[in-house]
Design a protein around this motif. Structure first.
Motif, PDB file in Angstrom:
ATOM      1  N   ASP A 226       4.247   1.946   1.986  1.00 10.36           N
ATOM      2  CA  ASP A 226       5.154   1.428   2.532  1.00 10.36           C
ATOM      3  C   ASP A 226       5.346  -0.231   2.056  1.00 10.36           C
ATOM      4  O   ASP A 226       4.295  -0.861   2.060  1.00 10.36           O
ATOM      5  N   LEU A 227       6.448  -0.386   1.753  1.00  8.11           N
ATOM      6  CA  LEU A 227       5.860  -2.197   1.461  1.00  8.11           C
ATOM      7  C   LEU A 227       6.447  -3.677   2.082  1.00  8.11           C
ATOM      8  O   LEU A 227       7.108  -4.369   1.718  1.00  8.11           O
ATOM      9  N   GLY A 228       5.525  -3.288   2.913  1.00  7.44           N
ATOM     10  CA  GLY A 228       5.661  -4.192   4.235  1.00  7.44           C
ATOM     11  C   GLY A 228       3.933  -4.708   3.991  1.00  7.44           C
ATOM     12  O   GLY A 228       3.383  -5.987   4.675  1.00  7.44           O
ATOM     13  N   HIS A 229       2.947  -4.729   2.789  1.00  9.70           N
ATOM     14  CA  HIS A 229       1.738  -5.699   2.136  1.00  9.70           C
ATOM     15  C   HIS A 229       2.588  -5.999   1.013  1.00  9.70           C
ATOM     16  O   HIS A 229       2.736  -4.983   0.129  1.00  9.70           O
ATOM     17  N   TYR A 230       1.545  -6.932   1.158  1.00 15.63           N
ATOM     18  CA  TYR A 230       1.428  -7.759  -0.971  1.00 15.63           C
ATOM     19  C   TYR A 230       0.825  -6.327  -1.312  1.00 15.63           C
ATOM     20  O   TYR A 230       1.385  -6.511  -2.904  1.00 15.63           O
ATOM     21  N   GLU A 231      -0.429  -5.924  -1.481  1.00 13.76           N
ATOM     22  CA  GLU A 231      -0.969  -4.910  -2.446  1.00 13.76           C
ATOM     23  C   GLU A 231       0.088  -3.124  -2.526  1.00 13.76           C
ATOM     24  O   GLU A 231      -0.239  -3.593  -3.382  1.00 13.76           O
ATOM     25  N   SER A 232       0.762  -3.202  -1.670  1.00 12.85           N
ATOM     26  CA  SER A 232       1.680  -2.613  -1.811  1.00 12.85           C
ATOM     27  C   SER A 232       2.932  -2.825  -2.789  1.00 12.85           C
ATOM     28  O   SER A 232       3.414  -2.185  -4.377  1.00 12.85           O
ATOM     29  N   THR A 233       3.234  -4.361  -2.398  1.00 10.53           N
ATOM     30  CA  THR A 233       4.457  -4.290  -3.307  1.00 10.53           C
ATOM     31  C   THR A 233       3.773  -4.845  -4.954  1.00 10.53           C
ATOM     32  O   THR A 233       4.665  -4.329  -5.775  1.00 10.53           O
TER      33      THR A 233
ATOM     34  N   SER B  67      -7.331  10.255   1.696  1.00 16.69           N
ATOM     35  CA  SER B  67      -6.950   8.360   1.006  1.00 16.69           C
ATOM     36  C   SER B  67      -8.119   7.397   0.684  1.00 16.69           C
ATOM     37  O   SER B  67      -8.111   6.763   2.237  1.00 16.69           O
ATOM     38  N   GLY B  68      -8.906   7.056   0.173  1.00 15.68           N
ATOM     39  CA  GLY B  68      -9.603   6.018  -0.228  1.00 15.68           C
ATOM     40  C   GLY B  68      -8.733   4.859  -0.058  1.00 15.68           C
ATOM     41  O   GLY B  68      -8.259   4.106  -1.202  1.00 15.68           O
ATOM     42  N   ASN B  69      -8.590   4.145   1.156  1.00 20.46           N
ATOM     43  CA  ASN B  69      -7.802   2.484   0.935  1.00 20.46           C
ATOM     44  C   ASN B  69      -7.879   2.096   2.225  1.00 20.46           C
ATOM     45  O   ASN B  69      -7.750   2.741   3.511  1.00 20.46           O
ATOM     46  N   LEU B  70      -7.277   1.272   2.871  1.00 23.19           N
ATOM     47  CA  LEU B  70      -7.527   0.644   4.127  1.00 23.19           C
ATOM     48  C   LEU B  70      -5.817   0.896   4.665  1.00 23.19           C
ATOM     49  O   LEU B  70      -4.935   0.681   3.930  1.00 23.19           O
ATOM     50  N   SER B  71      -5.912   0.972   6.189  1.00 21.76           N
ATOM     51  CA  SER B  71      -4.693   0.851   6.459  1.00 21.76           C
ATOM     52  C   SER B  71      -3.127   0.858   5.669  1.00 21.76           C
ATOM     53  O   SER B  71      -3.409  -0.753   5.039  1.00 21.76           O
ATOM     54  N   GLU B  72      -2.547   1.411   5.565  1.00 14.03           N
ATOM     55  CA  GLU B  72      -0.661   0.960   4.963  1.00 14.03           C
ATOM     56  C   GLU B  72      -1.083   1.052   3.556  1.00 14.03           C
ATOM     57  O   GLU B  72      -0.589   0.257   2.625  1.00 14.03           O
ATOM     58  N   GLU B  73      -2.295   0.158   2.630  1.00 13.61           N
ATOM     59  CA  GLU B  73      -1.673   0.168   1.287  1.00 13.61           C
ATOM     60  C   GLU B  73      -2.675   0.468   0.356  1.00 13.61           C
ATOM     61  O   GLU B  73      -2.474   2.176   0.571  1.00 13.61           O
ATOM     62  N   PRO B  74      -2.405   0.726  -1.114  1.00 13.93           N
ATOM     63  CA  PRO B  74      -1.977   1.543  -1.863  1.00 13.93           C
ATOM     64  C   PRO B  74      -3.634   2.227  -2.066  1.00 13.93           C
ATOM     65  O   PRO B  74      -4.567   1.345  -2.016  1.00 13.93           O
ATOM     66  N   ILE B  75      -3.634   3.955  -2.361  1.00 13.95           N
ATOM     67  CA  ILE B  75      -5.252   3.793  -2.629  1.00 13.95           C
ATOM     68  C   ILE B  75      -5.926   3.348  -3.915  1.00 13.95           C
ATOM     69  O   ILE B  75      -5.528   2.683  -4.782  1.00 13.95           O
ATOM     70  N   VAL B  76      -6.948   3.410  -3.866  1.00 10.90           N
ATOM     71  CA  VAL B  76      -7.993   2.579  -4.883  1.00 10.90           C
ATOM     72  C   VAL B  76      -8.394   3.583  -5.839  1.00 10.90           C
ATOM     73  O   VAL B  76      -8.593   4.526  -5.545  1.00 10.90           O
ATOM     74  N   LYS B  77      -8.298   2.153  -6.756  1.00  9.38           N
ATOM     75  CA  LYS B  77      -8.356   2.809  -8.244  1.00  9.38           C
ATOM     76  C   LYS B  77      -9.619   2.617  -8.598  1.00  9.38           C
ATOM     77  O   LYS B  77     -10.133   3.346  -9.880  1.00  9.38           O
ATOM     78  N   ASN B  78     -10.191   1.174  -8.657  1.00  7.42           N
ATOM     79  CA  ASN B  78     -11.302   0.334  -9.445  1.00  7.42           C
ATOM     80  C   ASN B  78     -12.824   0.211  -9.093  1.00  7.42           C
ATOM     81  O   ASN B  78     -12.632   0.306  -7.789  1.00  7.42           O
ATOM     82  N   ASN B  79     -13.470   1.286  -9.523  1.00  9.96           N
ATOM     83  CA  ASN B  79     -14.632   0.942  -9.094  1.00  9.96           C
ATOM     84  C   ASN B  79     -14.975  -0.384  -7.826  1.00  9.96           C
ATOM     85  O   ASN B  79     -15.555  -0.584  -6.491  1.00  9.96           O
ATOM     86  N   GLU B  80     -15.159  -2.192  -8.065  1.00  6.00           N
ATOM     87  CA  GLU B  80     -14.995  -3.531  -7.937  1.00  6.00           C
ATOM     88  C   GLU B  80     -13.878  -3.703  -6.092  1.00  6.00           C
ATOM     89  O   GLU B  80     -14.396  -3.701  -5.780  1.00  6.00           O
ATOM     90  N   GLU B  81     -13.169  -2.845  -7.047  1.00  7.92           N
ATOM     91  CA  GLU B  81     -12.040  -2.445  -5.970  1.00  7.92           C
ATOM     92  C   GLU B  81     -12.125  -2.168  -4.930  1.00  7.92           C
ATOM     93  O   GLU B  81     -12.394  -3.048  -3.834  1.00  7.92           O
ATOM     94  N   ALA B  82     -12.875  -0.476  -4.851  1.00  5.86           N
ATOM     95  CA  ALA B  82     -13.687  -0.128  -3.916  1.00  5.86           C
ATOM     96  C   ALA B  82     -14.663  -0.546  -3.157  1.00  5.86           C
ATOM     97  O   ALA B  82     -14.895  -0.337  -1.689  1.00  5.86           O
ATOM     98  N   LEU B  83     -15.286  -1.274  -4.307  1.00  6.87           N
ATOM     99  CA  LEU B  83     -16.415  -1.715  -3.478  1.00  6.87           C
ATOM    100  C   LEU B  83     -15.715  -2.677  -2.269  1.00  6.87           C
ATOM    101  O   LEU B  83     -16.924  -3.162  -1.025  1.00  6.87           O
ATOM    102  N   ALA B  84     -14.881  -3.436  -2.744  1.00  6.94           N
ATOM    103  CA  ALA B  84     -14.872  -4.883  -2.049  1.00  6.94           C
ATOM    104  C   ALA B  84     -14.091  -4.589  -1.197  1.00  6.94           C
ATOM    105  O   ALA B  84     -14.020  -4.711   0.229  1.00  6.94           O
ATOM    106  N   LYS B  85     -13.357  -3.034  -1.110  1.00  6.41           N
ATOM    107  CA  LYS B  85     -12.219  -2.600  -0.555  1.00  6.41           C
ATOM    108  C   LYS B  85     -12.645  -2.018   0.988  1.00  6.41           C
ATOM    109  O   LYS B  85     -12.310  -1.899   2.826  1.00  6.41           O
ATOM    110  N   LEU B  86     -13.927  -1.375   0.586  1.00  5.78           N
ATOM    111  CA  LEU B  86     -14.307   0.069   1.323  1.00  5.78           C
ATOM    112  C   LEU B  86     -16.178  -0.005   1.827  1.00  5.78           C
ATOM    113  O   LEU B  86     -16.009   0.953   1.736  1.00  5.78           O
ATOM    114  N   SER B  87     -16.349  -1.094   1.482  1.00  2.12           N
ATOM    115  CA  SER B  87     -17.708  -1.840   1.656  1.00  2.12           C
ATOM    116  C   SER B  87     -18.049  -1.221   3.400  1.00  2.12           C
ATOM    117  O   SER B  87     -19.091  -0.808   3.857  1.00  2.12           O
TER     118      SER B  87
END
Length: 717
Positions: free
Chosen positions: A436-443, A337-357
C-alpha cells in the motif's frame, strides 16, 4: 552428394535463459551430439555457434526447448545455417565469457528454492558444504534479489565482494560441474557467514552455530528476526501461544492472519487439509504460501489466524530454513514478513536493527546483501488451478507473454496492494508485490523498483498508464515523469486484466466487485457490471450508491456503513428492533444521520465491499477493522455450508435510465427481521452471499439479453 553434410549454425535464444543453468545444458547437449563451437550469454539472451553434421545440428536445435532446464523459459530460437567454410568454430565445444555488447532484452531470473541435490549435500557430513546455509548450484538459489545488473554474471551481483576459494573457483569454471557459473557459489571458507545477535546488538556467545542457536531460542519462545533470501521474517514457534501473542502485540498486528512455515508435507497435514493440487503447489520450485483449509479441530493456537477457516502455509525454500528445522523440536514456525505495519519488508541488517529491535528478541543475520527485497508469494487453489493473492518471490519478475503488443509501457498500479508492470512488446514484466502506497517507505520502495526494472530490462517507456484517481501517489508519480500518460478507470483495468489473462478479445460483461475505485462520474465505485473491450467500457449496471459517512473513516469503522445502510433501508429512520450495533453507538447515530442528510463528508459509493462491511457490523461481527477486508472475511467465515435461499432485492434502471441499479434495501430490512427472529448468523450470512450472487447473475442476464454478449469476466479487489 553427401546425404549428411557438415554445417554450422548460429542460434540466438531469447527468454529466461540466464541464471537457470542454460549454458551448461547447451554444453552437455552439444557434446551429446558431437558438436563443436561455443555458447555465451549476451544482453539479449544466449548466443550459440555450433558445427557438426546436419542431422545432429537439427536434432540439437529440436531438443533445446524440449530438454531445457525446468526453470528456463525459451521464448524464441532464431537460427541461421552457414556453409562450413563460412564459419570456423573452435575445435571443441566451450562456454565463453559473457558479452556486454548489444541491445538488452534478456529476462531477469527469479529466485529459486533449494534443489534436491543441494539438499542432500547440505546434510552430508563428509561434504564440503555440510550445514552451510548458503549452499546453491546452477539449478537453485537466489537470483533476482542478488542482481545488480545484467548480463547475469557474478560481477553484477552482490556476491562480487566474495572471492572464490580455489575449490569453489574450480567448480565455477568446470562446465561438467553443476556449480558451473552458479553466481552465488561459495563455501564456508570463502562465502557469506551468519551471526546471531541480541536486540541490543550484542553478539550471542556459544559453541553452536548461529542457526542452531536461533533454533534453540525459537524453541524457548523467543521472537527472531531472520534474514533470508528476499528480506527478513519475524518467526516464533507456532505451538507457543504466548510467543505469538507477544509478536502480535509488538508488531501492532492484532488480528491479521500470520503465515506458517512447516517442516514438510506430513507436518502440514496434521493441521490442514491438503489436496493433490495444493500439495503439488506447496512442493513446486516456487514454494509459495498456499492458503489451506484448517482441519477441525485445529491443534495449533487459533491466534495464528483467528476466526478464520483458512491458514497460509509454505515449505522451507532456502538452506537457512531447512537448517532451522534440522534437529529442532518444533514442526512449524510462524513466518511473517519482517516489517512494521504497512511498510515494505526489511532487507538490510542495519535497517532491521533500527526498525525491528522493539519486536524481535534476537536477530539471525548474514553478510550477503539483498539488492532487491521480495516478499513471499501467496496463492490459493481453485478447481485445481492456482490463483494469486500476491505474486512475488520466485514468480516476479518472470514475464507473462500475451498476444497483445503493448510496445514500451509503464503501468504504475493503484494505491493498495500495488505492483507495477513494464511491457516490451508482447512481454509483460510484473513487479513483485510492493504494498500500500500510504507510507513514505512504501513510496520509496515503489520508486526504487520502477527504476531498477527499467534499468535491468533496458525498457525506457514511451507511455505511462495510471489510475483515474488524481490523488493516488502512483498517479502523481506517472504525471511527473513528463511522458505521454493515459488514465484508466480502476474497474475497467480489472476487467481488461482478466480478459488478457484468459486471452479474451471482447467485448465482455465485466463483474467487478471491490471496495474502492474512482468512478468516471467522480463518485466512488466498487459494485460494477461493465460492458468492456480493451479500448473502453460502458457502465451497464451498478450497486445502488450509498453515503460513506466520514469518507475513509467509514472504511476503518464498518459501523458507520451499517448505520448508513440502515438509514437508507428505513427511509432515514432506524429499525425498532434492538440491534447491538445501535446500542453500541447511541451517541453517534444522530451525528451520522446529520452528516448523511446534509452531505457533510459523506461521498456516495456503490462499493460492494462497503455493503459487506455494513452487514458484518449489523450482525455484530466487526464494527472496527485492523486490516483491509477484515469485516467481509468475518462474514464469510461464519456462512453456513448448507443451502439457503437469497433475500429479496430489486433491479431497475437508475434515475437517468441509462443503466441498471442493484438495490439491497429489502435485503437489509429482511436481515434485520431475521436478527429479531433469532435466526442464526450463519444462515443470515449464507443468505446474504447468495443474494449478491443471484442479483449479479440476473443483472448479467438482463445485459446479455440487450447486447448478446455471452462472455463474462469476474474480478475486483
Amino acid at each position: 552428394m553427401d546425404a549428411n553434410p557438415q554445417a554450422t549454425v548460429t542460434l540466438e535464444i531469447l527468454g529466461l535463459v540466464q541464471g537457470v543453468g542454460f549454458r551448461p545444458f547447451i554444453y552437455s547437449l552439444a557434446k551429446t551430439y558431437g558438436l563443436t563451437g561455443h555458447v555465451k550469454n549476451t544482453p539479449s539472451g544466449v548466443l550459440i555457434e555450433a558445427a557438426g553434421n546436419l542431422t545432429s545440428l537439427k536434432q540439437f536445435i529440436a531438443d533445446i526447448p524440449i530438454k531445457a532446464p525446468t526453470a528456463a523459459l525459451v521464448q524464441s530460437i532464431n537460427y541461421t545455417y552457414h556453409d562450413i567454410t563460412d564459419k570456423h568454430p573452435t575445435p571443441s565445444f566451450s562456454i565463453l565469457e559473457s558479452s556486454a555488447d548489444g541491445t538488452r532484452t534478456v529476462f531477469i531470473p527469479p529466485d529459486m528454492d533449494m534443489c534436491d541435490q543441494c539438499h542432500t549435500a547440505l546434510f552430508e557430513p563428509s561434504g564440503r558444504r555440510y550445514l552451510y546455509p548458503f549452499i546453491n548450484c546452477t539449478n537453485c538459489g537466489p537470483r533476482y534479489t542478488l542482481i545488480l545488473d545484467l548480463p547475469y554474471d557474478r560481477a553484477f551481483t552482490s556476491m562480487n565482494s566474495f572471492e572464490l576459494c580455489p575449490q569453489c573457483s574450480a567448480e565455477y569454471c568446470d562446465p561438467e560441474n553443476r556449480r558451473f557459473h552458479a553466481q552465488p557459489n561459495a563455501c564456508r571458507q570463502c562465502g557469506p557467514q551468519m551471526q546471531i545477535i541480541k536486540a541490543d546488538g550484542t553478539p550471542c556467545a556459544g559453541e553452536s552455530s548461529p542457526v542452531q542457536l536461533a533454533a534453540f531460542h525459537l524453541s524457548q519462545g523467543s521472537i527472531l528476526a531472520i534474514k533470508g533470501v528476499g528480506g527478513f521474517h519475524l518467526a516464533v514457534d507456532a505451538n507457543n501461544c504466548s510467543a505469538i501473542e507477544r509478536l502480535r502485540a509488538r508488531k501492532g498486528r492484532p488480528d491479521k492472519p500470520l503465515a506458517l512455515m512447516a517442516r514438510n508435507i506430513k507436518a502440514i497435514t496434521a493441521f490442514a487439509q491438503v489436496s493433490s493440487a495444493e500439495e503439488k503447489l506447496l512442493n513446486s520450485r516456487q514454494k509459495p504460501i498456499v492458503l489451506l483449509r484448517k482441519k477441525v479441530p485445529f491443534f495449533l493456537p487459533d491466534t495464528i489466524a483467528p476466526t478464520n477457516k483458512f491458514i497460509g502455509v509454505m515449505l522451507p525454500y532456502s538452506p537457512i530454513h531447512h537448517l532451522l528445522f534440522h534437529n529442532a523440536p518444533y514442526d512449524s514456525l510462524v513466518m511473517t514478513s519482517g516489517n512494521l505495519s504497512e511498510e515494505p519488508i526489511v532487507k538490510n541488517n542495519e535497517e532491521a536493527l533500527a526498525k525491528l529491535s522493539a519486536v524481535a528478541d534476537y536477530f539471525l543475520l548474514h553478510n550477503r546483501n539483498i539488492v532487491t527485497s521480495n516478499d513471499d508469494s501467496v496463492v490459493y487453489v481453485q478447481r485445481d488451478s492456482p490463483v494469486f493473492l500476491r505474486r512475488s518471490r520466485s514468480y516476479a519478475p518472470a514475464p507473462i507473454t500475451l498476444d497483445f503488443n503493448a510496445a514500451h509501457t509503464l503501468a504504475v498500479g493503484g494505491a493498495l496492494k500495488n505492483a507495477l508492470c513494464i511491457t516490451k512488446d508482447y512481454h509483460y514484466f510484473l513487479s513483485q508485490h510492493i504494498g500500500d502506497l500510504g507510507h513514505y517507505e512504501s513510496t520509496q520502495h515503489f520508486v526504487s523498483i520502477a527504476s531498477n526494472l527499467q534499468h535491468m530490462l533496458n525498457a525506457k517507456p514511451n507511455l505511462v498508464v495510471h489510475d483515474l484517481h488524481p490523488d493516488y501517489y502512483s498517479t502523481r508519480f506517472a504525471l511527473a515523469l513528463g511522458l505521454p500518460c493515459v488514465a484508466v478507470q480502476h474497474h475497467h483495468a480489472h476487467a481488461v486484466s482478466c480478459m488478457a489473462e484468459n486471452n479474451l478479445q471482447g467485448p465482455v460483461i465485466g463483474i467487478i466487485l471491490d471496495g474502492t475505485g474512482f468512478g468516471a462520474d467522480g463518485t466512488i465505485w466498487g459494485g460494477e457490471i461493465l460492458t468492456a473491450t480493451h479500448a473502453g467500457f460502458e457502465r451497464s449496471a451498478h450497486f445502488e450508491s450509498i453515503a460513506l459517512p466520514g469518507g475513509d473513516a467509514a472504511v476503518r469503522e464498518p459501523w458507520r456503513m451499517a448505520i448508513s445502510y440502515l438509514l437508507h433501508a428505513y427511509d432515514h429512520d432506524l429499525p425498532s428492533i434492538n440491534l447491538k450495533l445501535l446500542q453500541n453507538h447511541k451517541t453517534e447515530v444522530h451525528l451520522i444521520t446529520q452528516m448523511i442528510t446534509k452531505g457533510i463528508n459523506s461521498p456516495l459509493t456503490s462499493s460492494c465491499g462497503r455493503l459487506f462491511d455494513a452487514v458484518s457490523a449489523i450482525l455484530n461481527l466487526r464494527e472496527h477493522i485492523t486490516f483491509e477486508g477484515q469485516a467481509a472475511i468475518a462474514l464469510e467465515m461464519i456462512a453456513s455450508e448448507l443451502a439457503h435461499p437469497p433475500y429479496p432485492f430489486f433491479i431497475g434502471f437508475n434515475s437517468d435510465h441509462k443503466n441498471l441499479m442493484l438495490s439491497f434495501k429489502e435485503t437489509i430490512t429482511e436481515i434485520v427481521n431475521d436478527i429479531g427472529n433469532d435466526i442464526e448468523p450463519s444462515i443470515i450470512s449464507k443468505r446474504f452471499h447468495e443474494t449478491i450472487a443471484e442479483a449479479v447473475t440476473i443483472a448479467c442476464k438482463k445485459i446479455r439479453s440487450n447486447n448478446g454478449i455471452r462472455e463474462i469476466v469476474l474480478s475486483g479487489g
